[in-house]
Design an enzyme around this catalytic site. Structure first.
Site, mmCIF file in Angstrom:
data_model
loop_
_atom_site.group_PDB
_atom_site.id
_atom_site.type_symbol
_atom_site.label_atom_id
_atom_site.label_comp_id
_atom_site.label_asym_id
_atom_site.label_seq_id
_atom_site.Cartn_x
_atom_site.Cartn_y
_atom_site.Cartn_z
ATOM 1 N N ARG A 174 0.806 -1.568 0.055
ATOM 2 C CA ARG A 174 -0.168 -0.028 0.099
ATOM 3 C C ARG A 174 0.885 1.091 -0.046
ATOM 4 O O ARG A 174 0.351 2.127 0.536
ATOM 5 C CB ARG A 174 -0.966 0.116 1.157
ATOM 6 N N SER A 251 -10.881 -0.021 3.063
ATOM 7 C CA SER A 251 -10.001 0.028 4.265
ATOM 8 C C SER A 251 -9.483 1.144 4.813
ATOM 9 O O SER A 251 -8.751 1.812 4.215
ATOM 10 C CB SER A 251 -8.976 -0.968 4.249
ATOM 11 N N GLU A 355 -5.028 4.667 5.815
ATOM 12 C CA GLU A 355 -4.529 4.030 4.634
ATOM 13 C C GLU A 355 -4.903 5.439 3.467
ATOM 14 O O GLU A 355 -4.185 5.822 2.738
ATOM 15 C CB GLU A 355 -5.346 2.872 3.936
HETATM 16 N N1 EPU Z 1 -11.126 -9.973 10.050
HETATM 17 C C1 EPU Z 1 -12.043 -9.937 10.956
HETATM 18 N N2 EPU Z 1 -13.040 -8.772 11.207
HETATM 19 C C2 EPU Z 1 -13.270 -7.983 10.162
HETATM 20 C C3 EPU Z 1 -12.447 -7.958 8.985
HETATM 21 C C4 EPU Z 1 -11.831 -8.917 8.960
HETATM 22 O O1 EPU Z 1 -11.649 -10.345 12.000
HETATM 23 O O2 EPU Z 1 -14.323 -7.032 10.253
HETATM 24 C C5 EPU Z 1 -10.331 -10.954 9.808
HETATM 25 C C6 EPU Z 1 -10.735 -12.090 8.680
HETATM 26 O O3 EPU Z 1 -11.427 -12.879 9.347
HETATM 27 C C7 EPU Z 1 -9.527 -12.474 8.181
HETATM 28 C C8 EPU Z 1 -8.689 -11.334 8.197
HETATM 29 O O4 EPU Z 1 -9.195 -10.270 9.195
HETATM 30 O O5 EPU Z 1 -8.796 -13.152 9.113
HETATM 31 C C9 EPU Z 1 -8.447 -10.624 6.545
HETATM 32 O O6 EPU Z 1 -9.385 -9.986 6.504
HETATM 33 P P1 EPU Z 1 -10.063 -9.919 4.685
HETATM 34 O O7 EPU Z 1 -9.710 -11.087 3.892
HETATM 35 O O8 EPU Z 1 -11.278 -9.278 4.563
HETATM 36 O O9 EPU Z 1 -8.758 -8.835 4.505
HETATM 37 P P2 EPU Z 1 -8.313 -7.659 4.974
HETATM 38 O O10 EPU Z 1 -7.037 -7.711 5.601
HETATM 39 O O11 EPU Z 1 -9.157 -7.052 6.127
HETATM 40 C C10 EPU Z 1 -7.056 -6.484 2.905
HETATM 41 C C11 EPU Z 1 -7.128 -5.217 2.113
HETATM 42 C C12 EPU Z 1 -8.513 -5.118 1.315
HETATM 43 C C13 EPU Z 1 -8.795 -6.091 0.243
HETATM 44 C C14 EPU Z 1 -8.800 -7.329 1.046
HETATM 45 C C15 EPU Z 1 -8.933 -8.670 -0.059
HETATM 46 C C16 EPU Z 1 -5.817 -4.097 3.414
HETATM 47 C C17 EPU Z 1 -5.577 -2.852 4.576
HETATM 48 N N3 EPU Z 1 -7.161 -4.506 2.897
HETATM 49 O O12 EPU Z 1 -8.433 -6.440 3.948
HETATM 50 O O13 EPU Z 1 -8.063 -3.797 0.576
HETATM 51 O O14 EPU Z 1 -9.757 -6.042 -0.500
HETATM 52 O O15 EPU Z 1 -7.634 -7.650 1.976
HETATM 53 O O16 EPU Z 1 -7.747 -8.808 -0.515
HETATM 54 O O17 EPU Z 1 -4.643 -4.375 3.087
HETATM 55 C C18 EPU Z 1 -8.373 -1.416 0.730
HETATM 56 O O18 EPU Z 1 -7.143 -1.384 0.820
HETATM 57 O O19 EPU Z 1 -9.001 -0.486 0.872
HETATM 58 C C19 EPU Z 1 -8.978 -2.877 0.964
HETATM 59 C C20 EPU Z 1 -10.457 -2.947 0.760
#
Ligand code: EPU
Length: 363
Positions: A174, A251, A355
């Site tokens: 990012r 995010s 972010e």
């Molecule tokens: N999780 C929670 N609660 C939540 C959300 C997530 O416990 O409300 C846990 C999930 O259970 C999982 C982990 O967090 O174990 C990861 O969750 P998720 O797969 O939704 O991915 P994320 O890390 O929260 C990242 C990116 C997103 C992208 C998704 C899918 C960042 C900051 N965010 O989210 O990107 O769409 O992966 O690849 O890196 C963005 O940057 O704006 C964005 C939406």
């Protein structure tokens, strides 16, 4: 005070100008006060001429395209907002060229419709193409940086334009050298695509599971795009004007990367508070990436926090998205962001970093 007579020259350069426009209308979070002047630039030439003009006159300038990663303060912006609206897209056999103002998802959809693989995991992401290298947009196991061929930049010091290769951009999770800097403006992007009718190998467990194939498999891009859009919708991460749960900047915090020593300390704080739980963690360069969404929820900020009728809330589908329920100000949003950041720090000793870019306000 800068000289507003610049408006005449902006118009002469081909820009379409408006005055005192509310920036809330130009951002996906829908917060932010007025801009003194907005100059909309429909072609790359107009964009280059306008930015050169403003820079040589030392006028405060805010570059705005999709507005999906931006928090503008309630006081607005006392300068010229340059709207990046050049949007030509050209498909070649193994690459695609898109001007900076082209809507990112339109570019992805066009490549997918042409059965060109590579960008399908990045479906449904709001914002413009020019913004994607700036923060090295990523989702479902693919980062834009890995698909970039070249980026066309306007060097704002010299006024020159040039194409640069990805290795010169300092791409990371990012981030890139273009983020938090006004040294260069992205004019266009060239991305590699696969002409063999298949997408990138699937690297995200949740996505491979949704498609019912093992990780590493390559599938037709249209199939992957549909699955990604379904997953994103389920997390409230596809913009829908009728649904306040999607009025966000995606995010709001990046996933924190901690060193080995920090990791030990954080894990022990998690154990003290939650007992013996499985903590999502992923090895990356420089340490271990933790999940901000997980930490936020476990620190006591569940999805939908703080309440149903609040003006700003965490999305009811994803704790990492801060949402405007229709009438929020920038101050409301930042107050919730501070509450969450400080709560996670108090609970687990991890400092979450925002972010989105902030303008005229700070977290
Ligand atoms: N999780 C929670 N609660 C939540 C959300 C997530 O416990 O409300 C846990 C999930 O259970 C999982 C982990 O967090 O174990 C990861 O969750 P998720 O797969 O939704 O991915 P994320 O890390 O929260 C990242 C990116 C997103 C992208 C998704 C899918 C960042 C900051 N965010 O989210 O990107 O769409 O992966 O690849 O890196 C963005 O940057 O704006 C964005 C939406």
């Amino acid at each position: 005070m800068w000289d507003v007579s610049i408006v005449g020259q902006l118009v002469d350069s081909g820009a379409f100008t408006s005055e005192n426009l509310e920036l809330s209308g130009l951002t996906t979070l829908r917060v932010g006060g007025p801009a003194r002047i907005v100059a909309e630039c429909a072609t790359t030439q107009i964009l280059v001429d306008v930015v050169r003009l403003l820079d040589s006159a030392h006028i405060p300038t805010l570059i705005l395209a999709g507005g999906s990663n931006l928090v503008v303060g309630d006081g607005g912006f006392d300068g010229v907002v340059v709207r990046v609206s050049n949007n030509t897209v050209g498909l070649e056999e193994d690459f695609v060229t898109a001007e900076a103002g082209a809507g990112w998802d339109r570019v992805v959809a066009q490549t997918v419709a042409a059965e060109l693989g590579g960008l399908e995991c990045l479906s449904g992401i709001p914002g413009s193409t020019g913004a994607t290298p700036v923060q090295n947009v990523g989702a479902y196991g693919v980062e834009v940086g890995s698909m970039l061929r070249r980026v066309q930049l306007l060097d704002r010091r010299s006024g020159e334009t040039r194409w640069v290769e990805p290795h010169a951009l300092g791409l990371g999770y990012r981030t890139s050298v273009l983020k938090h800097s006004d040294a260069a403006l992205v004019l266009a992007v060239e991305l590699t695509v696969h002409p063999d009718g298949l997408g990138e190998p699937l690297r995200y467990r949740e996505l491979a599971a949704a498609l019912d194939v093992p990780e590493g498999r390559r599938l037709p891009p249209a199939q992957v795009r549909d699955a990604v859009l379904d997953l994103r919708r389920g997390k409230g991460m596809v913009l829908d004007p009728a649904d306040h749960d999607t009025w966000s900047a995606g995010s709001f915090f990046t996933n924190p990367v901690v060193s080995d020593t920090e990791l030990m300390r954080v894990l022990s704080m998690i154990e003290t508070r939650l007992g013996d739980v499985a903590v999502p963690q992923y090895p990356v360069d420089g340490g271990t990436k933790l999940s901000a969404g997980w930490l936020i929820e476990r620190a006591g900020f569940s999805k939908g926090y703080p309440a149903e009728n609040a003006v700003v809330r965490l999305s009811t589908k994803h704790a990492l998205a801060l949402t405007n329920r229709g009438a929020a100000t920038s101050a409301d949003l930042l107050a919730l962001a501070r509450d969450v950041r400080d709560g996670v720090h108090a609970a687990f000793g991890v400092r979450l970093e925002p972010e989105p870019v902030t303008v005229g306000c700070a977290l």
